[in-house]
Design an enzyme around this catalytic site. Structure first.
Site, PDB file in Angstrom:
ATOM      1  CG  HIS A 173      -5.258   3.892   0.615  1.00 14.57           C
ATOM      2  ND1 HIS A 173      -4.844   2.586   0.463  1.00 14.57           N
ATOM      3  CD2 HIS A 173      -6.475   3.967   0.021  1.00 14.57           C
ATOM      4  CE1 HIS A 173      -5.769   1.909  -0.195  1.00 14.57           C
ATOM      5  NE2 HIS A 173      -6.778   2.720  -0.479  1.00 14.57           N
ATOM      6  CG  ASP A 198      -2.281   0.628   0.946  1.00 12.77           C
ATOM      7  OD1 ASP A 198      -2.283   1.847   0.700  1.00 12.77           O
ATOM      8  OD2 ASP A 198      -3.318  -0.051   0.989  1.00 12.77           O
ATOM      9  CB  SER A 234      -9.151   0.704  -0.500  1.00 14.80           C
ATOM     10  OG  SER A 234      -8.392   0.808  -1.667  1.00 14.80           O
TER      11      SER A 234
END
EC number: 3.4.21.-
Length: 759
Positions: A215, A139, A545
């Protein structure tokens, strides 16, 4: 970071080469199969020699090479021309050559909604056993100081782990602990394509595993975040934050920068992660549609090698909304769609006539008093069409007309940047926004001014008020968090949908999980998407996600309970125990109008972690089964040999893809009657009998033989046959049903999807 900036740097980087050589180089991955080598220097030398065969010299080869893959599989990436790539593809040691594409990130209460407390209550040892499971997360990195990554109570790092804690900008060895046991970062691939990261203006980044995007921190903490009490986003969703497997360990692989992830960097991260000894690999990222072929895609290739080593790869299906857009669809990848939970973030509107309209938003800002209302279309700037102004596009609104008012805007298309509309209104002097969004049942957004989104029912009331009131006014209330809302779950409107564009007989996505308005840890320097761009330690965001790490965590829990289970067995356990019913005891829906979702929306259904620990029957498949599947999809013996390192011959009559032993059952071209076969393995202990029941697809007669399965002991396998006899064409559409095996304790359900071409 906008794609336009990245594109401009790419053009600048390559323009000089094009003038000299007449052909623009691109970043290609040269994949050479399962031939890992402990001596990386010899691999690099060999790669340079192969590359020199097309570049003309060893020096040019060294200059062109970017990544070298040698830990878990062999290959390299390089900046070469399409002509050179074509020549390399003919080399006898090369499986495939494909362009390194750009992947994108698929951007607390959810665990309560899934009933995870029951898992730990019924299995007190689960927290201890999960501490030996290592989850690799590819990620945007991690913010290690987050309280979600404290290692209180964790024992020593598992001895099997062979990873590293790589230092860099603002990241030292001290940033790793017994929770974050490894951290690496990769940027060579992206920089080969766009130039140095430092050239990206107006962007904070760290050349290290540290996360400046938020994220990666969010996904990692959703998987294995430690238990942290009294967490919220500006008072919203207040409660205890935790990962699904809070005792599991994390190994971080930062391959994404500014929301983009180069295939070549992701491939390098997977190469390391497999070598490091992770048990689960979680990727909340993927390519834009259309999905590349299996062996022309870094994630698919890397996931195949992970599968061979017993590592389950969980990946998000994407946020592309439309049919045939699901990505990461190889059958050896666990493909995850997104759905809602029973929680709403209500930011209601109080009209001047005392009526209250339901709105949805992440809006912590208190609006003092009432303000005038105006349609964006009524505030069009000189020379601009009212239609453009109704969408509140840049430069379409007259500041003198919107100053001090709440502006009513409309979403033009699903992909609209909703936050940007509020920014435009604020810049023009507006004080609030009511956004008409007919999909306003899912995602809560954060805005720079008090704003809320309304659906069709509220729109009609608002329009009636605006017609009858000469000086309409309204107040937008701060958000209230409501729990226990119905119906839930629903398929998220943004979640990418099947059928599988490469192998439509394999139903994708596989499973759905919570992916809407999920609270988890955040990077405090990532302020672009927060209210008034304020720094926060926990944030609420949505996307596949967010659903992917939920499935990764549940997979980790199952792995901790059943260490010997294969990736396919874990996938099967989760898929066959899933539910297709919501909390009103109705079938899961897709939109506010009550349209039913299908397996192309949710796969086998919504994850049920409690039932998945004891599935009863499992549809297992091995690496050899995957090779047979690849044969049926046109793989050559030479490709298979390079892929596995061994001479592998395809059967004279390869197994049809609809007979691949998958937990779901799909036939994309049903021409008349057809028999499909599956084999189940008994994972119980005592003798038992399972009985078949069928939810029949429209226009098709279904018969299961045998209809009763008798098992005496664990590990027994039984093959059964499903006969499909169509009596009505489906006119180019799939029709759906299901097969369920039930022994009175466990129900083992498989969705059926058929495209009937002829009877």
């Amino acid at each position: 970071m906008g794609s336009a900036k990245i594109l401009s740097f790419t053009l600048l980087l390559f323009v000089g080469y094009t003038l000299v050589h007449g052909s623009t180089p691109k970043h290609y991955i040269v994949y050479m199969g399962d031939r890992s080598h402990p001596n990386s220097e010899s691999v690099v030398r060999a790669n340079h020699e192969i590359l020199a065969s097309v570049t003309g010299s060893l020096n040019d080869a060294k200059a062109a090479a970017i990544h070298h893959y040698s830990r878990s599989f062999q290959g390299f990436s390089a900046m070469i021309t399409p002509e050179q790539a074509k020549k390399l593809a003919d080399h006898n040691s090369v499986v495939s050559v494909f362009e390194s594409k750009m992947n994108k990130l698929h951007t607390t209460h959810s665990w309560d909604f899934l009933g995870l407390d029951t898992v730990y209550k019924n299995n007190p040892s689960a927290l201890d056993s999960a501490s030996n499971v290592i989850v690799g997360v590819i990620d945007s990195g991690v913010w290690p100081e987050s309280e979600s990554f404290n290692d209180y109570g964790l024992g020593p790092v598992p001895e099997k782990f062979k990873g590293e804690c790589v230092t860099g900008d603002n990241f030292t060895l001290a940033n790793c602990n017994k929770k974050i046991i490894g951290a690496r970062f990769y940027s060579k691939g992206l920089e080969a394509e766009i130039g140095p990261l430092e050239n990206i203006v107006d962007s904070i980044f760290f050349r290290s595993p540290r996360d400046s995007d938020g994220h990666g921190t969010h996904t990692a903490s959703t998987i294995a975040g430690s238990i942290v009490s009294n967490v919220s986003l500006f008072g919203m969703a207040k409660g205890t934050a935790r990962g699904g497997a809070p005792s599991a360990r994390l190994s971080i692989y930062k391959a994404c920068w500014f929301g983009f992830c180069s295939d070549a960097d992701v491939f390098a991260a997977m190469d390391d992660a497999i070598h490091d000894g992770v048990d689960i690999l979680s990727l909340s990222l993927g390519p834009d549609p259309p999905q590349p072929l299996y062996f022309e895609n870094a994630i698919s290739v890397g996931a195949f090698h992970a599968f061979q080593k017993g590592i389950l790869v969980s990946a998000s299906a994407g946020n592309s909304v439309f049919p045939r857009t699901a990505c990461n669809v190889a059958p050896w990848i666990f493909t995850v769609a997104a759905s809602t939970v029973d929680r709403e973030f209500r930011s209601d509107i109080y009209l001047g006539n005392s009526k209250v309209l339901k709105g949805l938003s992440l809006n912590p800002i208190k609006m003092e008093g009432s303000y005038g209302l105006i349609y964006g279309s009524a505030a069009a700037a000189a020379g601009d069409a009212a239609l453009n102004a109704s969408f509140c596009k840049e430069h379409t609104l007259d500041p003198t007309l919107i100053k001090g008012k709440i502006v009513i805007c409309t979403v033009e298309k699903f992909t609209d940047n909703r936050r940007e509309k509020a920014i435009i209104i604020k810049q023009g002097g507006g004080v609030g926004m009511i956004l008409i969004d007919h999909n306003a049942r899912d995602v809560g957004f954060q805005f720079v001014i008090p704003s809320t989104m309304i659906g069709q029912d509220a729109v009609e009331e608002l329009q009636a008020y605006m017609k009858t009131e000469k000086n309409p006014t309204a107040t937008i209330f701060p958000t209230l968090t409501l729990v226990g809302t119905k119906p839930a779950p629903e398929s998220a409107a943004f979640s990418s949908v099947g059928p599988n564009i490469i192998t439509p007989d394999i139903i994708k996505p596989d499973i759905t999980g919570p992916g809407v308005n999920i609270l988890a840890a955040w990077s405090p320097v990532a302020t672009e998407a927060t209210v008034e761009q304020k720094s926060v330690n926990y944030n609420i965001i949505s996307g596949t996600s967010m659903s992917c790490p939920h499935i990764s965590a549940i997979s980790a829990i199952i792995k901790s309970h059943h260490p010997s289970w294969s990736p396919a067995a874990i996938m099967s356990a989760i898929m066959t125990s899933a539910t297709v019913m919501d909390n009103t005891h109705s079938l899961i829906g897709r939109d506010p109008n009550g349209t039913q979702a299908t397996p192309f929306d949710y796969g086998s259904g919504h994850v049920n972690p409690v039932a998945s620990l004891n599935p009863g029957l499992v549809y297992d498949f091995s690496s050899q089964d995957v090779l047979n599947f690849l044969c049926s999809n046109g793989a050559s013996p030479a490709q298979l040999k390079n892929l596995t390192g061994e001479l592998t011959q395809c059967q004279k009559s390869p197994t049809a893809s609809y007979n691949f032993n998958y937990p779901s059952i799909g036939v994309s071209n049903l021409n008349g009657s057809l028999s499909v076969y599956r084999t189940v393995t008994y994972y119980g202990q005592e003798p038992t009998e399972y009985f078949a029941s069928v939810e029949r697809p429209s226009g098709v007669i279904v018969r299961v033989t045998p209809a009763k399965l008798k098992f005496w002991k664990a590990g027994e396998k039984i093959t059964f046959r499903i006969d499909f006899t169509p009596f009505k064409n489906s006119n180019g559409n799939f029709v759906f049903g299901a097969l369920t095996w039930n022994n009175g304790k466990q129900r083992v359900r498989s969705p059926i999807g058929l495209n009937v071409l002829s009877t």
